[in-house]
Write a protein that holds these residues in place. Structure first.
Motif, mmCIF file in Angstrom:
data_model
loop_
_atom_site.group_PDB
_atom_site.id
_atom_site.type_symbol
_atom_site.label_atom_id
_atom_site.label_comp_id
_atom_site.label_asym_id
_atom_site.label_seq_id
_atom_site.Cartn_x
_atom_site.Cartn_y
_atom_site.Cartn_z
ATOM 1 N N GLU A 1 0.835 -1.211 0.000
ATOM 2 C CA GLU A 1 0.000 0.000 0.000
ATOM 3 C C GLU A 1 0.867 1.257 0.000
ATOM 4 O O GLU A 1 0.585 2.227 -0.707
ATOM 5 C CB GLU A 1 -0.943 -0.012 1.208
ATOM 6 C CG GLU A 1 -1.965 -1.128 1.212
ATOM 7 C CD GLU A 1 -3.095 -0.887 0.225
ATOM 8 O OE1 GLU A 1 -3.081 0.156 -0.458
ATOM 9 O OE2 GLU A 1 -3.981 -1.769 0.137
ATOM 10 N N TYR B 1 -0.660 -4.193 -7.211
ATOM 11 C CA TYR B 1 -2.095 -4.486 -7.107
ATOM 12 C C TYR B 1 -2.367 -5.980 -7.296
ATOM 13 O O TYR B 1 -3.282 -6.532 -6.679
ATOM 14 C CB TYR B 1 -2.877 -3.680 -8.147
ATOM 15 C CG TYR B 1 -3.170 -2.270 -7.702
ATOM 16 C CD1 TYR B 1 -4.003 -2.020 -6.610
ATOM 17 C CD2 TYR B 1 -2.635 -1.174 -8.377
ATOM 18 C CE1 TYR B 1 -4.286 -0.723 -6.195
ATOM 19 C CE2 TYR B 1 -2.905 0.121 -7.979
ATOM 20 C CZ TYR B 1 -3.730 0.341 -6.887
ATOM 21 O OH TYR B 1 -4.007 1.619 -6.479
ATOM 22 N N TYR B 2 -1.570 -6.628 -8.149
ATOM 23 C CA TYR B 2 -1.738 -8.064 -8.370
ATOM 24 C C TYR B 2 -1.475 -8.835 -7.070
ATOM 25 O O TYR B 2 -2.201 -9.771 -6.731
ATOM 26 C CB TYR B 2 -0.793 -8.541 -9.469
ATOM 27 C CG TYR B 2 -0.916 -10.009 -9.793
ATOM 28 C CD1 TYR B 2 -1.935 -10.477 -10.628
ATOM 29 C CD2 TYR B 2 -0.016 -10.934 -9.268
ATOM 30 C CE1 TYR B 2 -2.045 -11.825 -10.941
ATOM 31 C CE2 TYR B 2 -0.123 -12.287 -9.573
ATOM 32 C CZ TYR B 2 -1.137 -12.727 -10.402
ATOM 33 O OH TYR B 2 -1.247 -14.065 -10.693
ATOM 34 N N ASN C 1 -4.240 -8.832 -4.844
ATOM 35 C CA ASN C 1 -5.399 -9.531 -5.411
ATOM 36 C C ASN C 1 -6.486 -8.560 -5.886
ATOM 37 O O ASN C 1 -7.679 -8.884 -5.848
ATOM 38 C CB ASN C 1 -5.989 -10.526 -4.401
ATOM 39 C CG ASN C 1 -6.749 -11.645 -5.080
ATOM 40 O OD1 ASN C 1 -6.393 -12.069 -6.176
ATOM 41 N ND2 ASN C 1 -7.809 -12.119 -4.444
ATOM 42 N N LYS C 2 -6.081 -7.376 -6.333
ATOM 43 C CA LYS C 2 -7.011 -6.395 -6.885
ATOM 44 C C LYS C 2 -6.935 -6.480 -8.407
ATOM 45 O O LYS C 2 -6.052 -5.906 -9.039
ATOM 46 C CB LYS C 2 -6.680 -4.999 -6.376
ATOM 47 C CG LYS C 2 -6.884 -4.845 -4.867
ATOM 48 C CD LYS C 2 -6.656 -3.423 -4.402
ATOM 49 C CE LYS C 2 -6.922 -3.287 -2.899
ATOM 50 N NZ LYS C 2 -6.709 -1.895 -2.416
ATOM 51 N N SER D 1 -4.831 -4.025 -11.277
ATOM 52 C CA SER D 1 -3.636 -4.696 -11.804
ATOM 53 C C SER D 1 -3.702 -4.765 -13.327
ATOM 54 O O SER D 1 -2.727 -4.437 -14.019
ATOM 55 C CB SER D 1 -3.478 -6.089 -11.200
ATOM 56 O OG SER D 1 -4.527 -6.941 -11.579
ATOM 57 N N PHE E 1 -13.812 -1.412 -12.968
ATOM 58 C CA PHE E 1 -13.239 -1.380 -11.619
ATOM 59 C C PHE E 1 -14.230 -1.871 -10.568
ATOM 60 O O PHE E 1 -13.822 -2.263 -9.484
ATOM 61 C CB PHE E 1 -12.778 0.039 -11.282
ATOM 62 C CG PHE E 1 -11.318 0.276 -11.548
ATOM 63 C CD1 PHE E 1 -10.466 0.706 -10.550
ATOM 64 C CD2 PHE E 1 -10.779 0.052 -12.810
ATOM 65 C CE1 PHE E 1 -9.119 0.919 -10.784
ATOM 66 C CE2 PHE E 1 -9.438 0.260 -13.062
ATOM 67 C CZ PHE E 1 -8.598 0.695 -12.043
ATOM 68 N N GLU F 1 -16.613 -4.365 -8.635
ATOM 69 C CA GLU F 1 -16.538 -5.821 -8.444
ATOM 70 C C GLU F 1 -17.578 -6.527 -9.311
ATOM 71 O O GLU F 1 -17.298 -7.539 -9.953
ATOM 72 C CB GLU F 1 -16.751 -6.168 -6.972
ATOM 73 C CG GLU F 1 -16.533 -7.626 -6.651
ATOM 74 C CD GLU F 1 -16.597 -7.912 -5.160
ATOM 75 O OE1 GLU F 1 -16.810 -9.088 -4.799
ATOM 76 O OE2 GLU F 1 -16.446 -6.970 -4.359
ATOM 77 N N GLU G 1 -15.085 -7.148 -12.342
ATOM 78 C CA GLU G 1 -13.821 -6.412 -12.245
ATOM 79 C C GLU G 1 -12.751 -6.969 -13.184
ATOM 80 O O GLU G 1 -12.552 -8.179 -13.281
ATOM 81 C CB GLU G 1 -13.321 -6.493 -10.808
ATOM 82 C CG GLU G 1 -12.074 -5.690 -10.523
ATOM 83 C CD GLU G 1 -11.612 -5.840 -9.083
ATOM 84 O OE1 GLU G 1 -10.741 -5.069 -8.660
ATOM 85 O OE2 GLU G 1 -12.128 -6.737 -8.385
#
Length: 251
Positions: free
Chosen positions: A37, A64-65, A68-69, A73, A193, A195, A215
Motif C-alpha cells: 500500500e 495491485y496483483y 489480489n485487486k 492490476s 473497476f 466488483e 472487475e
C-alpha cells in the motif's frame, strides 16, 4: 531574461526528475518488503508529477496483483503496454492477471488486416512509430545529400536508390503513425473497476439489464451521456454502464 527563465526551467525539471527517481527507488524498496500500500502511494505520487513510464505502471500492476485487486492490476499492465507494447514482462503478467477476471469474453473473428495490425503494427506505439518516421526522414535527407555531392556515377546511383527507398519507407511509416494515433484516439478503452456491475440497454436505472460485468474486463467506450457510458465488448455486445464503474486507459 529568456535565457534565465530557460535555465530555471531546466533546473526545475532536473529537480523533479531527481525527486521522482528517489521516490521510485524508495517505492521499490517498500514493494520488496511487502509494504504494498505504501509502495502504491509513492508510485502514484510519481504519476501525479507526470513522470510516467512503462516500468512505473508495471510496478503498480504488480503491487495491485499481489493485493489480489484484479481491476487495478489489469488497468496498470494495460497502461504499461500503451507506452511500450514490446515489454514482455508486462505481457506475461497481464496474462496471469486476466486469469483472475471472472468474465470470459470471446472476441469476434478478425479480418486479415485487423490481425496484421494487431500482431505487427501495434507492436509499436504511435510515439515509437513517430521515431521511425524521424529516422527515415533523417536517413533519406542524408542519402540525398550524398547523392547530390557525389562525383562517382556508381555512387550517385546507389545514393539515389537508397534515398528513394528511405523516402518511400518514410511515407509508409508516417501513414502507419497517423493510423495508430487515430486508432488510439477513437478506441477509448477502459477497464471495469466495480466488483460487479449491471450493463443496461439505456442510460437510466429503470432500463432493462442486458448483461453483467465483473472487475478487470476491458471495454470500448462508444459514447457518454451524463454519468453513463455506452460500451462495447470484444464479442460485439453493447450496453450502458455507470461511468464511475470503469476507468479509461487513455486518460
Amino acid at each position: 531574461m529568456k535565457k534565465i527563465l530557460f535555465l530555471l526551467l531546466i533546473i526545475a525539471n532536473s529537480v523533479v526528475a531527481q525527486n521522482a527517481e528517489n521516490l521510485f527507488s524508495t517505492a521499490n524498496d517498500l514493494y520488496k518488503n511487502d509494504k504494498l500500500e505504501e509502495a502504491i502511494d509513492l508510485y502514484k505520487k510519481i504519476e501525479d508529477q507526470g513522470m510516467v513510464s512503462s516500468e512505473l505502471y508495471y510496478n503498480l500492476g504488480n503491487a495491485y496483483y499481489k493485493l489480489n485487486k484484479v481491476g487495478p492490476s489489469i488497468y496498470y499492465y494495460e497502461k504499461a503496454l500503451k507506452i511500450n507494447p514490446l515489454n514482455e514482462d508486462v505481457q506475461n503478467n497481464l496474462v496471469f492477471a486476466k486469469r483472475l477476471a471472472l468474465d470470459n469474453i470471446e472476441e469476434l473473428p478478425k479480418t486479415v488486416f485487423q490481425k496484421f495490425n494487431e500482431n505487427w503494427l501495434q507492436k509499436l506505439s504511435y510515439n515509437q512509430w513517430a521515431i521511425v518516421v524521424i529516422v527515415f526522414s533523417f536517413l533519406g535527407s542524408l542519402l540525398f545529400l550524398l547523392f547530390y555531392f557525389s562525383n562517382s556515377p556508381s555512387k550517385k546511383r546507389f545514393y539515389f536508390a537508397t534515398s528513394l527507398i528511405s523516402f518511400i519507407l518514410l511515407i509508409f511509416s508516417f501513414f502507419i503513425t497517423y493510423n495508430q494515433y487515430t486508432f488510439y484516439k477513437k478506441n477509448k478503452e477502459a477497464i471495469v473497476f466495480a466488483e460487479t456491475t449491471e450493463v443496461r440497454n439505456a442510460p437510466t436505472f429503470n432500463s432493462d439489464e442486458v448483461f453483467t460485468l465483473h472487475e478487470g474486463t476491458k471495454v470500448i467506450v462508444l459514447d457518454t451521456i451524463d454519468n453513463w457510458n455506452k460500451i462495447k465488448l470484444a464479442d460485439g455486445k453493447i450496453g450502458w454502464i455507470i461511468a464511475s464503474e470503469i476507468k479509461l486507459l487513455n486518460e
